[in-house]
Design a protein around this motif. Structure first.
Motif, PDB file in Angstrom:
ATOM      1  N   LEU A  73      21.688 -20.112  26.032  1.00 31.79           N
ATOM      2  CA  LEU A  73      23.104 -19.858  26.283  1.00 31.79           C
ATOM      3  C   LEU A  73      23.374 -18.376  26.050  1.00 31.79           C
ATOM      4  O   LEU A  73      22.610 -17.688  25.380  1.00 31.79           O
ATOM      5  N   ALA A  74      24.496 -17.894  26.580  1.00 32.67           N
ATOM      6  CA  ALA A  74      24.863 -16.488  26.413  1.00 32.67           C
ATOM      7  C   ALA A  74      24.881 -16.128  24.930  1.00 32.67           C
ATOM      8  O   ALA A  74      25.305 -16.933  24.097  1.00 32.67           O
ATOM      9  N   PRO A  75      24.433 -14.950  24.593  1.00 34.23           N
ATOM     10  CA  PRO A  75      24.422 -14.538  23.181  1.00 34.23           C
ATOM     11  C   PRO A  75      25.832 -14.325  22.644  1.00 34.23           C
ATOM     12  O   PRO A  75      26.757 -14.114  23.428  1.00 34.23           O
ATOM     13  N   PRO A  76      25.961 -14.392  21.333  1.00 32.58           N
ATOM     14  CA  PRO A  76      24.926 -14.654  20.339  1.00 32.58           C
ATOM     15  C   PRO A  76      24.617 -16.151  20.229  1.00 32.58           C
ATOM     16  O   PRO A  76      25.445 -16.993  20.567  1.00 32.58           O
ATOM     17  N   ALA A  77      23.425 -16.455  19.752  1.00 33.89           N
ATOM     18  CA  ALA A  77      22.965 -17.842  19.642  1.00 33.89           C
ATOM     19  C   ALA A  77      23.392 -18.505  18.341  1.00 33.89           C
ATOM     20  O   ALA A  77      23.232 -19.710  18.183  1.00 33.89           O
ATOM     21  N   HIS A  78      23.944 -17.725  17.405  1.00 29.86           N
ATOM     22  CA  HIS A  78      24.341 -18.275  16.109  1.00 29.86           C
ATOM     23  C   HIS A  78      25.381 -17.363  15.478  1.00 29.86           C
ATOM     24  O   HIS A  78      25.594 -16.235  15.940  1.00 29.86           O
ATOM     25  N   HIS A  79      25.993 -17.853  14.410  1.00 35.43           N
ATOM     26  CA  HIS A  79      26.949 -17.019  13.680  1.00 35.43           C
ATOM     27  C   HIS A  79      26.214 -15.857  13.023  1.00 35.43           C
ATOM     28  O   HIS A  79      24.983 -15.875  12.906  1.00 35.43           O
ATOM     29  N   PRO A  80      26.936 -14.811  12.592  1.00 36.75           N
ATOM     30  CA  PRO A  80      26.268 -13.670  11.958  1.00 36.75           C
ATOM     31  C   PRO A  80      25.430 -14.102  10.752  1.00 36.75           C
ATOM     32  O   PRO A  80      25.817 -14.998   9.993  1.00 36.75           O
ATOM     33  N   LEU A  81      24.297 -13.470  10.600  1.00 37.83           N
ATOM     34  CA  LEU A  81      23.389 -13.823   9.506  1.00 37.83           C
ATOM     35  C   LEU A  81      23.998 -13.607   8.132  1.00 37.83           C
ATOM     36  O   LEU A  81      23.631 -14.298   7.183  1.00 37.83           O
ATOM     37  N   ASP A  82      24.943 -12.694   8.010  1.00 43.24           N
ATOM     38  CA  ASP A  82      25.558 -12.463   6.701  1.00 43.24           C
ATOM     39  C   ASP A  82      26.729 -13.404   6.412  1.00 43.24           C
ATOM     40  O   ASP A  82      27.326 -13.335   5.344  1.00 43.24           O
ATOM     41  N   GLN A  83      27.029 -14.287   7.330  1.00 45.82           N
ATOM     42  CA  GLN A  83      28.087 -15.287   7.111  1.00 45.82           C
ATOM     43  C   GLN A  83      27.479 -16.499   6.407  1.00 45.82           C
ATOM     44  O   GLN A  83      26.555 -17.112   6.918  1.00 45.82           O
ATOM     45  N   PRO A  84      27.961 -16.849   5.242  1.00 44.65           N
ATOM     46  CA  PRO A  84      27.354 -17.964   4.502  1.00 44.65           C
ATOM     47  C   PRO A  84      27.701 -19.324   5.109  1.00 44.65           C
ATOM     48  O   PRO A  84      28.618 -19.462   5.890  1.00 44.65           O
ATOM     49  N   ALA A  85      26.918 -20.313   4.720  1.00 46.55           N
ATOM     50  CA  ALA A  85      27.212 -21.711   5.037  1.00 46.55           C
ATOM     51  C   ALA A  85      27.217 -22.453   3.709  1.00 46.55           C
ATOM     52  O   ALA A  85      26.217 -22.441   3.022  1.00 46.55           O
ATOM     53  N   PRO A  86      28.322 -23.048   3.298  1.00 43.71           N
ATOM     54  CA  PRO A  86      29.577 -23.087   4.045  1.00 43.71           C
ATOM     55  C   PRO A  86      30.241 -21.719   4.116  1.00 43.71           C
ATOM     56  O   PRO A  86      29.924 -20.816   3.352  1.00 43.71           O
ATOM     57  N   GLY A  87      31.152 -21.610   5.044  1.00 42.12           N
ATOM     58  CA  GLY A  87      31.822 -20.337   5.254  1.00 42.12           C
ATOM     59  C   GLY A  87      33.241 -20.537   5.753  1.00 42.12           C
ATOM     60  O   GLY A  87      33.678 -21.673   5.922  1.00 42.12           O
ATOM     61  N   PRO A  88      33.935 -19.480   5.973  1.00 43.02           N
ATOM     62  CA  PRO A  88      33.526 -18.112   5.762  1.00 43.02           C
ATOM     63  C   PRO A  88      33.705 -17.703   4.301  1.00 43.02           C
ATOM     64  O   PRO A  88      34.416 -18.361   3.544  1.00 43.02           O
ATOM     65  N   ALA A  89      33.059 -16.619   3.952  1.00 42.66           N
ATOM     66  CA  ALA A  89      33.159 -16.109   2.583  1.00 42.66           C
ATOM     67  C   ALA A  89      34.624 -15.874   2.233  1.00 42.66           C
ATOM     68  O   ALA A  89      35.402 -15.398   3.054  1.00 42.66           O
ATOM     69  N   GLY A  90      34.994 -16.285   1.032  1.00 45.37           N
ATOM     70  CA  GLY A  90      36.358 -16.078   0.564  1.00 45.37           C
ATOM     71  C   GLY A  90      37.310 -17.230   0.806  1.00 45.37           C
ATOM     72  O   GLY A  90      38.388 -17.265   0.224  1.00 45.37           O
ATOM     73  N   ARG A  91      36.928 -18.191   1.656  1.00 44.40           N
ATOM     74  CA  ARG A  91      37.818 -19.327   1.921  1.00 44.40           C
ATOM     75  C   ARG A  91      37.227 -20.668   1.485  1.00 44.40           C
ATOM     76  O   ARG A  91      37.887 -21.689   1.594  1.00 44.40           O
ATOM     77  N   VAL A  92      36.009 -20.660   0.996  1.00 45.53           N
ATOM     78  CA  VAL A  92      35.357 -21.911   0.599  1.00 45.53           C
ATOM     79  C   VAL A  92      35.735 -22.221  -0.846  1.00 45.53           C
ATOM     80  O   VAL A  92      35.517 -21.403  -1.733  1.00 45.53           O
ATOM     81  N   PRO A  93      36.315 -23.404  -1.110  1.00 43.69           N
ATOM     82  CA  PRO A  93      36.687 -23.738  -2.488  1.00 43.69           C
ATOM     83  C   PRO A  93      35.457 -23.934  -3.372  1.00 43.69           C
ATOM     84  O   PRO A  93      34.373 -24.273  -2.884  1.00 43.69           O
ATOM     85  N   THR A  94      35.620 -23.736  -4.655  1.00 44.76           N
ATOM     86  CA  THR A  94      34.497 -23.873  -5.579  1.00 44.76           C
ATOM     87  C   THR A  94      33.965 -25.308  -5.608  1.00 44.76           C
ATOM     88  O   THR A  94      32.786 -25.520  -5.848  1.00 44.76           O
TER      89      THR A  94
END
Length: 116
Positions: A88-109
């Motif tokens: 499929l057209a790039p990009p093939a995945h989310h940015p490598l620096d984006q965590p899973a779960p994500g996005p950084a700063g919105r994931v509850p503890t």
């Protein structure tokens, strides 16, 4: 699988994360990309399950994982997984620096308690 209706290889993804979670200030566990229109939604393990909601609203049956290192497809209509498919057209995945779960700063503890 390359000649399957519902796959538009030239359409880019709609963003780097779940567009619906981003709009609502939510978070996701893993991401799925619609193979037809590029809509990026969160997986069924995520609290909001936006990828499945997109299928139900649009009728677009095929998604591809939008996670690094994964190139499998899922067909919502037949509940079949395909280990690979067309590029499929790039990009093939989310940015490598984006965590899973994500996005950084919105994931509850206590995020693991919210998974399906």
């Amino acid at each position: 699988m390359s000649n399957v209706d519902g796959i538009e290889p030239s359409v880019p993804p709609s963003g780097e994360g779940c567009v619906d979670c981003d709009a609502a200030g939510g978070w996701w566990f893993h991401l799925r990309r619609c193979a037809q229109c590029g809509h990026v939604g969160c997986c069924d393990t995520s609290p909001a399950q936006h990828a499945t909601a997109h299928f139900k609203a649009s009728g677009h049956p095929l998604v591809r994982s939008f996670e690094p290192g994964e190139d499998w497809f899922w067909n919502y209509e037949t509940n079949e997984m395909y280990e690979s498919g067309p590029d499929l057209a790039p990009p093939a995945h989310h940015p490598l620096d984006q965590p899973a779960p994500g996005p950084a700063g919105r994931v509850p503890t206590n995020w693991s308690q919210s998974l399906h």
